[in-house]
Design a protein around this motif. Structure first.
Motif, short mmCIF file in Angstrom:
data_model
loop_
_atom_site.label_atom_id
_atom_site.label_comp_id
_atom_site.label_asym_id
_atom_site.label_seq_id
_atom_site.Cartn_x
_atom_site.Cartn_y
_atom_site.Cartn_z
N SER A 73 0.72 -0.91 0.16
CA SER A 73 -0.22 0.00 0.05
C SER A 73 0.93 1.51 0.22
O SER A 73 0.21 2.35 -0.55
CB SER A 73 -0.65 0.18 1.42
N LEU A 74 2.09 1.19 0.73
CA LEU A 74 2.60 2.50 0.79
C LEU A 74 3.94 2.94 -0.38
O LEU A 74 3.85 3.54 -0.65
CB LEU A 74 3.78 1.98 2.29
N ILE A 75 3.92 1.73 -0.97
CA ILE A 75 4.54 1.40 -2.37
C ILE A 75 3.82 2.48 -3.46
O ILE A 75 4.41 3.22 -4.19
CB ILE A 75 5.25 0.43 -2.45
N TRP A 76 2.79 2.16 -3.65
CA TRP A 76 1.61 2.19 -4.53
C TRP A 76 1.24 3.75 -4.41
O TRP A 76 1.25 5.25 -5.00
CB TRP A 76 0.29 1.21 -4.23
N GLU A 77 0.86 3.84 -3.04
CA GLU A 77 1.12 5.62 -2.46
C GLU A 77 2.28 6.34 -2.33
O GLU A 77 1.62 7.65 -3.47
CB GLU A 77 0.89 5.38 -0.56
N ARG A 78 3.07 5.92 -2.30
CA ARG A 78 4.02 6.50 -3.01
C ARG A 78 4.48 6.69 -4.87
O ARG A 78 5.23 7.83 -5.30
CB ARG A 78 5.78 6.66 -2.70
N TYR A 79 3.93 6.00 -5.43
CA TYR A 79 3.43 5.80 -7.07
C TYR A 79 2.90 7.17 -7.04
O TYR A 79 4.20 7.79 -8.24
CB TYR A 79 3.68 4.63 -7.54
N HIS A 80 1.92 7.28 -6.50
CA HIS A 80 0.61 8.22 -6.89
C HIS A 80 1.70 10.03 -6.28
O HIS A 80 1.19 10.57 -7.31
CB HIS A 80 -0.46 7.83 -6.50
N TRP A 81 1.74 9.84 -5.58
CA TRP A 81 2.59 10.45 -4.65
C TRP A 81 3.40 11.86 -6.01
O TRP A 81 3.95 12.41 -6.70
CB TRP A 81 3.20 10.63 -3.45
N GLN A 82 4.23 10.47 -7.25
CA GLN A 82 5.59 10.28 -8.07
C GLN A 82 4.61 11.26 -9.18
O GLN A 82 4.64 12.25 -9.48
CB GLN A 82 6.04 9.24 -8.01
N GLN A 83 3.42 10.02 -9.50
CA GLN A 83 2.58 11.02 -10.33
C GLN A 83 1.76 12.32 -10.21
O GLN A 83 2.03 13.34 -11.55
CB GLN A 83 1.26 9.85 -10.57
N ASP A 84 1.65 12.37 -9.04
CA ASP A 84 0.56 13.93 -9.02
C ASP A 84 1.87 15.05 -8.74
O ASP A 84 2.03 16.42 -9.63
CB ASP A 84 0.62 13.58 -7.13
N MET A 85 3.21 14.60 -8.35
CA MET A 85 4.21 15.62 -8.44
C MET A 85 4.63 16.08 -9.98
O MET A 85 4.90 17.18 -10.36
CB MET A 85 5.67 15.51 -8.21
N LEU A 86 4.88 15.26 -10.75
CA LEU A 86 5.07 14.90 -12.54
C LEU A 86 4.15 15.76 -12.18
O LEU A 86 4.49 16.40 -13.55
CB LEU A 86 4.84 13.70 -13.07
N ALA A 87 2.89 16.14 -12.23
CA ALA A 87 1.42 16.39 -13.67
C ALA A 87 1.94 18.18 -12.72
O ALA A 87 1.10 18.43 -13.58
CB ALA A 87 0.21 15.64 -12.44
N LYS A 88 1.82 18.47 -11.89
CA LYS A 88 2.02 19.32 -11.58
C LYS A 88 3.33 19.96 -11.91
O LYS A 88 3.18 21.89 -11.75
CB LYS A 88 2.68 19.97 -10.03
N LEU A 89 4.64 19.74 -13.08
CA LEU A 89 5.72 20.21 -13.08
C LEU A 89 5.88 19.70 -14.61
O LEU A 89 6.66 19.84 -14.99
CB LEU A 89 6.83 19.18 -12.13
N GLN A 90 4.66 19.13 -14.84
CA GLN A 90 4.53 18.34 -16.41
C GLN A 90 5.46 20.14 -17.70
O GLN A 90 5.86 19.54 -18.50
CB GLN A 90 3.35 18.31 -16.71
#
Length: 222
Positions: A73-90
């Motif tokens: 669960s935590l690994i997938w949470e970190r994956y989605h955190w990364q996706q959110d970061m990339l979306a904000k900085l795209q």
């Protein structure tokens, strides 16, 4: 849409020395359920205290057996955190995917009896290693003559562990059996601090205790 819940449970079922069958109350109930059964459940917040503020910091996870479930669960949470970061900085050129401006490194130490039967979520790990800064190290105790456990593999990766925890101010999560494993993991970390950090035993012990007080060593075992 629908929300799916998945359980990873070790079925408790064995015979005593007197040949009497013993079963776990919870897992016996679960294995007796029929498809389509409606359950009333409650959710309880875990004790690891995970927060998005930790996203950029490296994380070491030690989760043998069913202890890998909260790690998943935590690994997938970190994956989605990364996706959110990339979306904000795209819109920014050369967007970092990890490090100080992106998701921190995630390293999982997983253990089981044998790889063929117990390597849970292997396909997910293979996928995620190509999507984020993520590594998996395994210990399958019965696949060779000499038993190998997660604490042994931690020591094999001592330089990486020391770099992430000491040099990069990383966090440790430990989940799984409350038996010998947590103590063995702590002892392995102390040994790593002694050998890689040139610390005295007492200083290494103090360092690990300081990590606990700072919320950098978190444990949830059962």
């Amino acid at each position: 849409g629908q929300t799916n819940f998945e359980l990873l449970a070790a079925i408790v079922k064995y015979k005593t020395v007197l040949k009497r069958l013993r079963e776990g109350v919870c897992t016996r109930y679960i294995t007796g359920l029929q498809p389509g059964t409606i359950l009333n459940v409650t959710l309880q917040e875990g004790g690891l205290g995970v927060h998005i503020n930790e996203a950029t910091r490296p994380v070491i996870m030690v989760g043998p057996g069913t202890g890998v479930a909260p790690m998943r669960s935590l690994i997938w949470e970190r994956y989605h955190w990364q996706q959110d970061m990339l979306a904000k900085l795209q819109s920014t050129a050369d967007v970092p995917t990890h490090g100080s401006n992106g998701i921190g490194e995630t390293v999982l130490f997983y253990g089981g009896r044998n790889q063929e039967a117990d390597f849970f979520y292997r396909r997910e790990w293979d996928y995620l290693q190509h999507q984020m800064p993520f590594k998996v190290f395994t210990a399958f105790s019965r696949d060779q003559q000499a038993k190998v456990y997660v604490q042994n593999v931690l020591k094999q990766q001592a330089e990486l562990v020391y770099e992430l925890l000491h040099s990069k101010n990383g966090i440790v999560y430990v989940c799984g059996s409350s038996g010998k494993m947590p103590r063995a993991v702590r002892a392995a970390l102390v040994e790593i601090f002694v050998n890689c950090g040139q610390m005295a035993d007492s200083v290494a012990e103090d360092y690990l205790q300081a990590m606990e007080k700072e919320g950098r060593y978190k444990q949830e075992t059962w």
